[in-house]
Design an enzyme around this catalytic site. Structure first.
Site, mmCIF file in Angstrom:
data_model
loop_
_atom_site.group_PDB
_atom_site.id
_atom_site.type_symbol
_atom_site.label_atom_id
_atom_site.label_comp_id
_atom_site.label_asym_id
_atom_site.label_seq_id
_atom_site.Cartn_x
_atom_site.Cartn_y
_atom_site.Cartn_z
ATOM 1 N N LYS A 223 0.845 -1.196 0.000
ATOM 2 C CA LYS A 223 0.000 0.000 0.000
ATOM 3 C C LYS A 223 0.881 1.248 0.000
ATOM 4 O O LYS A 223 1.899 1.264 0.647
ATOM 5 C CB LYS A 223 -0.906 0.005 1.241
ATOM 6 N N SER B 241 10.000 14.032 3.206
ATOM 7 C CA SER B 241 9.404 14.397 1.923
ATOM 8 C C SER B 241 9.314 13.167 1.032
ATOM 9 O O SER B 241 8.967 13.240 -0.126
ATOM 10 C CB SER B 241 10.225 15.496 1.240
ATOM 11 N N GLU C 109 24.423 -0.295 -0.380
ATOM 12 C CA GLU C 109 24.441 1.157 -0.126
ATOM 13 C C GLU C 109 25.114 1.877 -1.300
ATOM 14 O O GLU C 109 26.128 1.406 -1.809
ATOM 15 C CB GLU C 109 25.232 1.426 1.167
ATOM 16 N N ASP D 107 19.490 -18.409 2.543
ATOM 17 C CA ASP D 107 20.826 -18.261 3.126
ATOM 18 C C ASP D 107 21.161 -16.799 3.414
ATOM 19 O O ASP D 107 21.914 -16.503 4.328
ATOM 20 C CB ASP D 107 21.876 -18.810 2.140
ATOM 21 N N GLY E 53 19.231 2.959 4.059
ATOM 22 C CA GLY E 53 19.071 4.417 4.037
ATOM 23 C C GLY E 53 19.149 4.883 5.471
ATOM 24 O O GLY E 53 20.223 4.950 6.066
ATOM 25 N N GLY E 54 17.986 5.137 6.072
ATOM 26 C CA GLY E 54 17.943 5.516 7.485
ATOM 27 C C GLY E 54 18.209 4.345 8.414
ATOM 28 O O GLY E 54 18.464 4.537 9.599
ATOM 29 N N GLY E 55 18.130 3.120 7.905
ATOM 30 C CA GLY E 55 18.502 1.948 8.704
ATOM 31 C C GLY E 55 17.328 1.188 9.304
ATOM 32 O O GLY E 55 17.523 0.148 9.941
ATOM 33 N N LYS F 106 7.520 1.193 3.900
ATOM 34 C CA LYS F 106 7.368 2.164 5.000
ATOM 35 C C LYS F 106 5.981 2.111 5.627
ATOM 36 O O LYS F 106 5.794 2.518 6.773
ATOM 37 C CB LYS F 106 7.622 3.585 4.483
ATOM 38 N N SER G 60 12.242 -2.500 -2.010
ATOM 39 C CA SER G 60 11.679 -1.644 -0.955
ATOM 40 C C SER G 60 10.497 -0.798 -1.409
ATOM 41 O O SER G 60 9.598 -0.507 -0.621
ATOM 42 C CB SER G 60 12.783 -0.767 -0.372
#
Lengths: 312, 312
Positions: free
Chosen positions: B45, B75, B201, B169, B176-178, B50, B301
Site C-alpha cells: 500500500k 518528503s 548502499e 541463506d 538508508g535511514g537503517g 514504509k 523496498s
C-alpha cells in the site's frame, strides 16, 4: 470442439508456461466504480500470452512434422514466442522478419535460438518468404493468430482467469490479429454461464470493429499507425467467425486514451505493460458507465516495451 | 524483545497492509548463478515497505496519544506512509516538508489526508518545525527510521519472506535511514537459524559503511547526491546498534550499477521499482561470486518513481 478439448489443451501446455498472477488495485476499482481483475500475461514466459498459442501449436504436430521444424512470419511477440516454445520442445523454428526490423527484436529471437530469415518489408514478400521456407525445409507454417491450435492455446488465459474468478461478468481483451479474443470467447463459452467478452481496439486500426459492421474481414490502411503496434494486424478466416458470433462489443480508443491507461497501470499497479496491453483497460475506462458494480477481468497481454523510449 | 513480540507486531499490522508477493525470474537466476527471491514491497500500500513501520508505530500509541495525532518530517515515502496509516487508523497526521519539495510528493500526502506543514529546506529547520508541532498540537513524533516501533514494523517484511522461504541463506536490503535493515536483522534472528543479512548502499552516500568501520554513526556530506534518493538519510541511536551487531556485510555500489540493476529488473521482471530498491540487487550483482548456488532473498523496498523522468 468441446470443454474437454480445452481442458486437454490446457493440461498439455501447462508444463511450458507460467500460471500468471491476477492483480487488483483498490484505487483502480474506485476509478472504474467496479471490481477489476488484471490477468498479468506480461509476467508470462518471453513476456506475452503468445507463448501459450505457440506452445500449443507445436505440441499439436506429429513427430514427423516436429522433426522438420516450424516457420512463421512476425517481428513481434509471436516471433519470440515461437522461438522459445520450439526451443523448449526441442524443435527448430524459422522466423521470417523484415530486413529493417529493429535489432532488439532480432536479438530477442536469437536469444531463444530462433533462426531469422530476412525478407523485404511488405506483407507479400513476408508471405512469399514464409512459403519458400515451408517448401524448402518442409517446416510447418504457424500463423501468429489465424490458426486453430494457436487460438486454443490463447484460450488458456481466460480458462485460468475463470477458474480463479468464476463470478466474472465481463472479460476485456485487446484485438489485433484476433487470436486472443477468439480464444477468450471459446473459454468463456465453456467455462462461464454469464461472462461476456468485450474487445478493445485502437481507433486508428479499427479493422475488427469495421469487420463486425460489414460482416466480412476488413483491413487497415498500410499507413495507419498506432502506439499499440501489436494490434495493427488483421483478422483471418479461422478467428473471424468465432469473434463475429461471440463478441459482445468492440470499444474503440484514441491514442491518448491508450497512453493514459498505460501510465495509470504503470503508476498505480507498479507493473510494466506494453501499449497494446493498455487498450483493453482504456476501453473499460472509456465506457465505464456501462460496467458499474460488476466483476471485470482484463487481460494484460504483454510487457515487452522499450523502457528507454516511452510515450510519457 | 523476543520472537513473540515480532509475531504480535505482525498480527497487529496485518489488517492494514498487503502480504506482498515474492517473484522469481529464471533469467536473473542464470545471471546471478544463484536462486533469487524478490520480496515485492513496491506492491505494498502506498508503494513501499514504509507502510508497515508507520502502521505499527501508530498502533502502539495509547488512546490519548492517538487522539492528539502524530507528526514526522519527511518528503519521501514515510510522509505518505504515515499519512495513509493514520488515515486508516483514524488518527491525524502532521507532515513537516520542505517548502521546495516537489508538488507531486505534496499531492501524494494530501491524497492520504496528511496535513502538510512547510519549513525551510535544511535538517535543523525541519527538526525545529517538527518539535514545534509536537509541542503545540501534543502530537507524538514518529521518526521515519530511528524508532523502535517503526523498526519492528519493518521487520514484518522479512518475517513474511522467511515464512514462505525458510531455506534462505541471505537477505539483501538497501540501507538508508537503517529501519528496514535493522528490522530485517531482528526478523532473521528469530525466524531463521542460518540466514545472514547483507546491506546494499550507494557509494556516494556510504555513511552506514563508514559507520561500521569507525564504530560510531557517520554522516554524508550534505552535497552528496545519488539517484537512490531515499537512501541519503543517516542511521540513528536506535537502529545503529542492531545493524552493528547483526549485519554480515555492506556492499557499496556505483550509480551506474544502480541504474543497470534497476533497468534489468524493469525489463526482465516487468515490475516498476524505484532506484533505492535496485541498490540491494545491484549489491548482489556486484558481489555475485560470493553467493553462488545459494538461496537469496532481495527486498524490493518500493516502486514510487516518476515514470516520466527515468535514468535510462
Amino acid at each position: 470442439m468441446n470443454k474437454q478439448t480445452l481442458i486437454q489443451v490446457h493440461n498439455r501446455v501447462k508444463p511450458y508456461i507460467h500460471k500468471t498472477p491476477v492483480l487488483t488495485s483498490e484505487l483502480i476499482n474506485e476509478i472504474c466504480e467496479t471490481k477489476v481483475y488484471f490477468k498479468c500475461e506480461n509476467f508470462q514466459k518471453m513476456g506475452a500470452f503468445k507463448m501459450r498459442g505457440a506452445t500449443n501449436a507445436i505440441l499439436s504436430l506429429t513427430e514427423e512434422q516436429r522433426n522438420k521444424g516450424v516457420v512463421t512470419h512476425s517481428s513481434g511477440n509471436f516471433a519470440q514466442a515461437l522461438s522459445l516454445a520450439a526451443k523448449k520442445i526441442g524443435v527448430k523454428a524459422f522466423i521470417v522478419m523484415p530486413k529493417n526490423a529493429p535489432q532488439v527484436k532480432k536479438n530477442a529471437v536469437k536469444t531463444y535460438k530462433g533462426e531469422i530469415i530476412e525478407c523485404d518489408s511488405n506483407p507479400i514478400a513476408r508471405e512469399e518468404m514464409a512459403e519458400k521456407v515451408r517448401i524448402e525445409k518442409g517446416a510447418t507454417f504457424i500463423h501468429p493468430s489465424n490458426d486453430d491450435e494457436v487460438i486454443l492455446g490463447q484460450a488458456t488465459v481466460a480458462i485460468e482467469l475463470l477458474e480463479e474468478y468464476p463470478q466474472l461478468d465481463y472479460i476485456f481483451t485487446p484485438i489485433g490479429g484476433g487470436g486472443l479474443i477468439a480464444g477468450t470467447i471459446l473459454a468463456v463459452k465453456y467455462f462461464s454461464e454469464k461472462c461476456k467478452v468485450i474487445g478493445g481496439e485502437p481507433i486508428n486500426v479499427d479493422d475488427a470493429y469495421r469487420s463486425l459492421l460489414s460482416g466480412k474481414i476488413e483491413y487497415n490502411d498500410s499507413n495507419s499507425i498506432t502506439i499499440a503496434d501489436g494490434l495493427r494486424t488483421f483478422l483471418g478466416d479461422r478467428n473471424f467467425p468465432i469473434i463475429k458470433k461471440g463478441v459482445e462489443k468492440i470499444i474503440r480508443v484514441e491514442e491518448t486514451e491508450i497512453i493514459n491507461a498505460m501510465k495509470l497501470i504503470w503508476e498505480r499497479m507498479k507493473i510494466i505493460i506494453e501499449p497494446s496491453s493498455a487498450v483493453a483497460f482504456a476501453a473499460l475506462l472509456k465506457d465505464k458507465e456501462n460496467y458499474k458494480n460488476k466483476e471485470v477481468g482484463i487481460i494484460i497481454s504483454g510487457g515487452n516495451v522499450d523502457v528507454t523510449n516511452l510515450p510519457f
